[in-house]
Design an enzyme around this catalytic site. Sequence first.
Site: not given
Lengths: 385, 385
Positions: B148, B170, B181, B261, B380, B385
């Site tokens: 993602t 992931k 996730t 991230e 974020n 998103s």
Amino acid sequence: MSVVAPRGFRAAGIAAGLKVSGKPDLALVVNDGPEQTAAAVFTRNKVKAAPVLWSQQVLTTGTLRAVVLNSGGANACTGPEGFQTAHATAEKAAEVLGVGAIDVAICSTGLIGAQLPRDVLLAGVEKAAASLDASPESGLAAATAIMTTDTVAKQAVAVREGWSVGGITKGAGMIAPSMATMLSVLTTDAAVSAETLDSALRAAVRVSFDRLDVDGSMSTNDTVIAMASGASGAAPSVAELTVAFTEVAKSLAAQMQADAEGVTKRATIRVTGAASEDDAVTVARTVARDSLVKTALFGSDPNWGRIAAAAGYAEAELDPDSLDITINGVLLCRGGVAAGDRSLADLSGEDVLVEVALGIGGGEAEILTTDLSHAYVEENSAYSS
Amino acid sequence: MSVVAPRGFRAAGIAAGLKVSGKPDLALVVNDGPEQTAAAVFTRNKVKAAPVLWSQQVLTTGTLRAVVLNSGGANACTGPEGFQTAHATAEKAAEVLGVGAIDVAICSTGLIGAQLPRDVLLAGVEKAAASLDASPESGLAAATAIMTTDTVAKQAVAVREGWSVGGITKGAGMIAPSMATMLSVLTTDAAVSAETLDSALRAAVRVSFDRLDVDGSMSTNDTVIAMASGASGAAPSVAELTVAFTEVAKSLAAQMQADAEGVTKRATIRVTGAASEDDAVTVARTVARDSLVKTALFGSDPNWGRIAAAAGYAEAELDPDSLDITINGVLLCRGGVAAGDRSLADLSGEDVLVEVALGIGGGEAEILTTDLSHAYVEENSAYSS
């Protein structure tokens, strides 16, 4: 006004030289009585600053003549030397006020792990004592001297027939104000017992300062002190005093929320239909703390899925099939499923109301929080702030 | 390689059209046996996505022929229609593979609260099945299709004498990867019972994925699935299998940390001297989650006071007078007090080791985490998103 609005109190706020900037950094609040009733709520952090350790001892008597508060250094993680500094500060204030050191509480805020310059601090106490008075300006000066990253001084007053409550506070952390040290002094000229004062203070703190984001994350220095002078002669009931304290504390909490570090959104997370009030608080806090929810708020994004996910991992009773989420009055999730066009929720303003209805029981609670912005990262990544 | 390194497995990763970008978004991993032993660990979030609800039922049998994984939509908070989509996906995979729907698990990741386009998904399953093979490229294709906000595909392999373990994953959230996730598929050609597989998987997850920041904050979709084909004929002990699974899962967790991230620092929080391993994990997690610690890391600031404060509010046994804090090998706090010049700790590199010694008992643990950066806020706060 604020802490000097009730009769029997004097205050001062001066620049002692603890802050490199030269800004005001030392406050003194004195209770001239006739009564010196006191109560306090301290951080539950196991790493307690020296002034907290000192003040906890002082407060066991249920009486207090004065509070010395300083910014420019937390005096936390400073060992025996730090404790001696807190003790010496109380001794100095006691000397100039003609009372005992056991009658003086100390509150500090600033960088953890550095010793305070004791001489500078003690000279500051003398200077502050010399400028003590009951003028409205003195309350503001005290509120100003305890600011750290706060951008405005925070004061509140609740006036009743014949008596009043006043308060000042500082605290500008975003994630949990307590982590950035929350200091507050509340005063009243009511004539009440130490038990009544303690009970009213705890009840007020529980639904105000403790509902501003998170109380699980506490700093080494958090302190709320209440002092009652009895100067009004009025003797409100514990319920009446609780209501007045709550009014002042909620105003101060809202001022802290509005002035939180890097804030661009003020959000209220309202949870209803929980199995209990505790469950409602837990769900609201979990949503309020969630970084993905906070960044979505910053982005004005009505991303209710992140709210649902945060509610789902909160340690509270929850039925995913009875979960409703409303943002700024627009129902976005009904029974755990999308309920219409999310773009109808307008988050462009500064105030956001997130309503989470659990559909289980009658428990409800509100938590005040803020977004997670670039400015927050900027402010808190600055070297040893 | 990765999931097809062990014998008995085929994989595929294709672009089904779920992602607006047109990038790969659907993966298929098939166990051709001779055995179809399986185990899984699912999110503990009370709001569970439809594919989680489906796969939990499937896994009760302890066997599995295939897993369909999609990015481009979480299929969470989607009600009965979403569950039917997960079911239909399993039916389609079962049809093209000639097995039963009860033999097919489903994993999804992406935005919460939107229905997946069922026709697009089912056509994608047919397309993926047509490209299934055991080539190294197919493992990479599967790892790529589940990305993602990940910037690189994540794979790992542990080779033993006669058998092996492979894995893909992931997950790119910073605060808790699980919240963004985390999906993972682990494969092995060992011949083991469902009980052995389950035991090894849980033990491996506990010290790898669960030690990457926080497992208390879980997404609606987190799933780790393990499949054993028995194709090697080798029958390792539960201890041997646990070690191999742990090796692969730790590698995948480290890859997620490195690709989190907005990450600019990779931090390891190592706690020693705790009263128990649980206490060590609790303290390390609390420090790892603290936003003031995270922003200090971003600012390369050896602000150990924030670490002490976070340790102090962790719900674990702690004696402030025996607390030592070391950053990148430089002891900054000894016995709860400053232990030298904090500027000696150099945090300019990408890797930071924070050691917190509690001086109480023998419990120890490490948590992997990251800093809180501008890029995290940027990524974020982007709309839905």
